[in-house]
Design an enzyme around this catalytic site. Structure first.
Site, mmCIF file in Angstrom:
data_model
loop_
_atom_site.group_PDB
_atom_site.id
_atom_site.type_symbol
_atom_site.label_atom_id
_atom_site.label_comp_id
_atom_site.label_asym_id
_atom_site.label_seq_id
_atom_site.Cartn_x
_atom_site.Cartn_y
_atom_site.Cartn_z
ATOM 1 N N ASP A 1 -4.302 -4.952 6.015
ATOM 2 C CA ASP A 1 -4.749 -5.765 4.895
ATOM 3 C C ASP A 1 -3.749 -6.895 4.643
ATOM 4 O O ASP A 1 -2.544 -6.668 4.577
ATOM 5 C CB ASP A 1 -4.891 -4.904 3.638
ATOM 6 C CG ASP A 1 -5.601 -5.631 2.507
ATOM 7 O OD1 ASP A 1 -6.325 -6.593 2.794
ATOM 8 O OD2 ASP A 1 -5.411 -5.236 1.338
ATOM 9 N N MET B 1 0.061 1.103 5.241
ATOM 10 C CA MET B 1 -0.706 1.370 6.452
ATOM 11 C C MET B 1 -1.809 0.335 6.613
ATOM 12 O O MET B 1 -2.336 -0.181 5.631
ATOM 13 C CB MET B 1 -1.315 2.782 6.348
ATOM 14 C CG MET B 1 -2.158 3.214 7.522
ATOM 15 S SD MET B 1 -1.225 3.302 9.072
ATOM 16 C CE MET B 1 -0.157 4.690 8.723
ATOM 17 N N HIS C 1 -2.800 -1.006 -3.307
ATOM 18 C CA HIS C 1 -3.930 -0.113 -3.054
ATOM 19 C C HIS C 1 -3.761 1.144 -3.896
ATOM 20 O O HIS C 1 -2.883 1.968 -3.646
ATOM 21 C CB HIS C 1 -3.989 0.265 -1.564
ATOM 22 C CG HIS C 1 -4.245 -0.902 -0.670
ATOM 23 N ND1 HIS C 1 -3.917 -0.903 0.668
ATOM 24 C CD2 HIS C 1 -4.799 -2.118 -0.915
ATOM 25 C CE1 HIS C 1 -4.270 -2.061 1.211
ATOM 26 N NE2 HIS C 1 -4.796 -2.826 0.267
ATOM 27 N N SER D 1 0.845 -1.193 0.000
ATOM 28 C CA SER D 1 0.000 0.000 0.000
ATOM 29 C C SER D 1 0.883 1.246 0.000
ATOM 30 O O SER D 1 1.626 1.459 -0.953
ATOM 31 C CB SER D 1 -0.951 -0.024 1.205
ATOM 32 O OG SER D 1 -1.863 1.039 1.151
ATOM 33 N N THR D 2 0.849 2.039 1.053
ATOM 34 C CA THR D 2 1.643 3.269 1.096
ATOM 35 C C THR D 2 3.131 2.968 0.904
ATOM 36 O O THR D 2 3.699 2.157 1.626
ATOM 37 C CB THR D 2 1.447 3.996 2.445
ATOM 38 O OG1 THR D 2 0.054 4.107 2.715
ATOM 39 C CG2 THR D 2 2.076 5.382 2.414
#
Length: 359
Positions: free
Chosen positions: A301, A298, A205, A178-179
């Site tokens: 998930d 973050m 994401h 993600s991030t």
């Protein structure tokens, strides 16, 4: 200034957009907008003067663009920057370029440079600014070839009910991030060989319109053939498939073949695509060796799906180490399950994948 409040500088050439972003962020009690800037040059001067914790910056601005300012800021005075980008193809490419230059994250404006419907992303904007405030800007460690030693997590793995080794028809590599993910994926995929003995399915994401540009960029940088996943794709060794924005990916089994299907089922924990969804789908596959990789991001998930993956057979799981994560959230949640096999710095993840895929 209240202790613990994130100080933000808002940068946009549109006075309307500056006002709107400032109002949205100021509505949160943990965020204080301490200034605004009209372009990249103004931003650099205001950063020196105001010393913000986080900067939100438009990509397209006159005099000095957001990308030019970003490069200058990250070389002179690195700090977390969240870019605001249009959803055009050029906007998506610029957003990914911003990640390369060191931006922590980006937000897609709903409708162009001046978005009258910016309220649609208010909560996302607040969420990403707060995330950025705790992001690490450290560069990934470079590990000497002589030090390629992984830390094996010493937690007890669940025992299989059948002690006989299972026949494995295929190996499947599942990656989630993600991030900070675009740069992490670039690092890992660029080091995987074209003859990799497994297909790779990736969940990053990212909103619609951006995953296609991400896949194209990764394809240019990798020996693997990388594409945005499409309905009915048959998985091939040496190929990587990026889940499209706003779609979950299912992995289906047809005899000796695996294929992908796309799903619009509701988001899981706010994510579509979701790593948990992909892991749960993969948990139903039989006689497939699975290698799960969870990198910077973050939230949590992937952790629930990891438990699902391990219910019927053991899975080799690699988690990115805290030292190289932009945000140590998803790997931390994975560790909490007790099912992570290897902890690797970013530079060594590809090496570990190859060892496991060939073994």
């Amino acid at each position: 200034m209240t202790k613990g409040v994130v100080k933000v500088l808002v940068v946009d050439d549109s006075a309307f957009m500056r006002k709107l972003v400032q109002e949205f962020l100021s509505s949160h009690d943990k965020i204080a907008v301490i200034g605004t800037a009209r372009n990249g040059e103004d931003a650099i001067a205001k950063i020196r003067l105001l010393k913000p914790d986080v900067v939100t910056m438009d990509v397209e601005m006159p005099i000095m663009s957001g990308l030019e300012a970003l490069k200058s800021i990250m070389s002179e005075n690195p700090l977390p920057i969240v870019m605001l980008s249009s959803t055009t193809k050029e906007g998506a490419e610029n957003a990914l370029l911003a990640m390369d230059y060191g931006a922590v994250d980006f937000i897609a404006k709903p409708s162009g440079t001046i978005s009258l419907d910016l309220h649609l992303i208010k909560e996302e904007l607040i969420h990403k600014v707060l995330n950025a405030s705790i992001a690490s800007l450290k560069k990934p460690h470079t590990i000497s070839p002589s030090l390629k030693v992984s830390k094996l997590i010493s937690k007890k793995r669940p025992e299989l009910t059948d002690s006989k080794p299972e026949r494995r028809d295929h190996t499947l590599i599942l990656i989630g991030t993600s991030t900070g993910g675009p740069r992490a994926l670039q690092t890992v995929l660029s080091r995987l060989p074209h003859h990799l003995n497994a297909p790779v399915v990736i969940v990053q994401h990212m909103p619609p319109g951006f995953t296609k540009s991400l896949a194209h960029r990764l394809d240019q940088l990798s020996q693997l053939n990388v594409k945005e996943a499409e309905e009915g794709d048959v998985l091939e060794k040496g190929h990587a498939y990026v889940a499209p924005g706003d779609y979950h990916v299912n992995i289906n089994q047809h005899g000796n073949h695996l294929s992908l299907s796309l799903s619009k089922e509701p988001p899981l924990s706010g994510h579509r695509p979701s790593l948990d969804f992909m892991f749960e789908s993969a948990s139903k596959l039989k006689n497939i060796k699975k290698i799960a990789v969870i990198m910077t991001g973050m939230g949590s998930d992937g952790s629930k799906g990891l438990v699902q993956l391990n219910q019927k057979e053991l899975v080799e799981t690699i988690a990115e180490s805290k030292d190289t994560c932009v945000v140590y959230g998803m790997p931390k949640a994975a560790h909490a399950t007790g099912l992570v096999t290897y902890t690797e710095p970013l530079d060594e993840i590809a090496n570990r994948i190859v060892i496991l895929a060939e073994g």
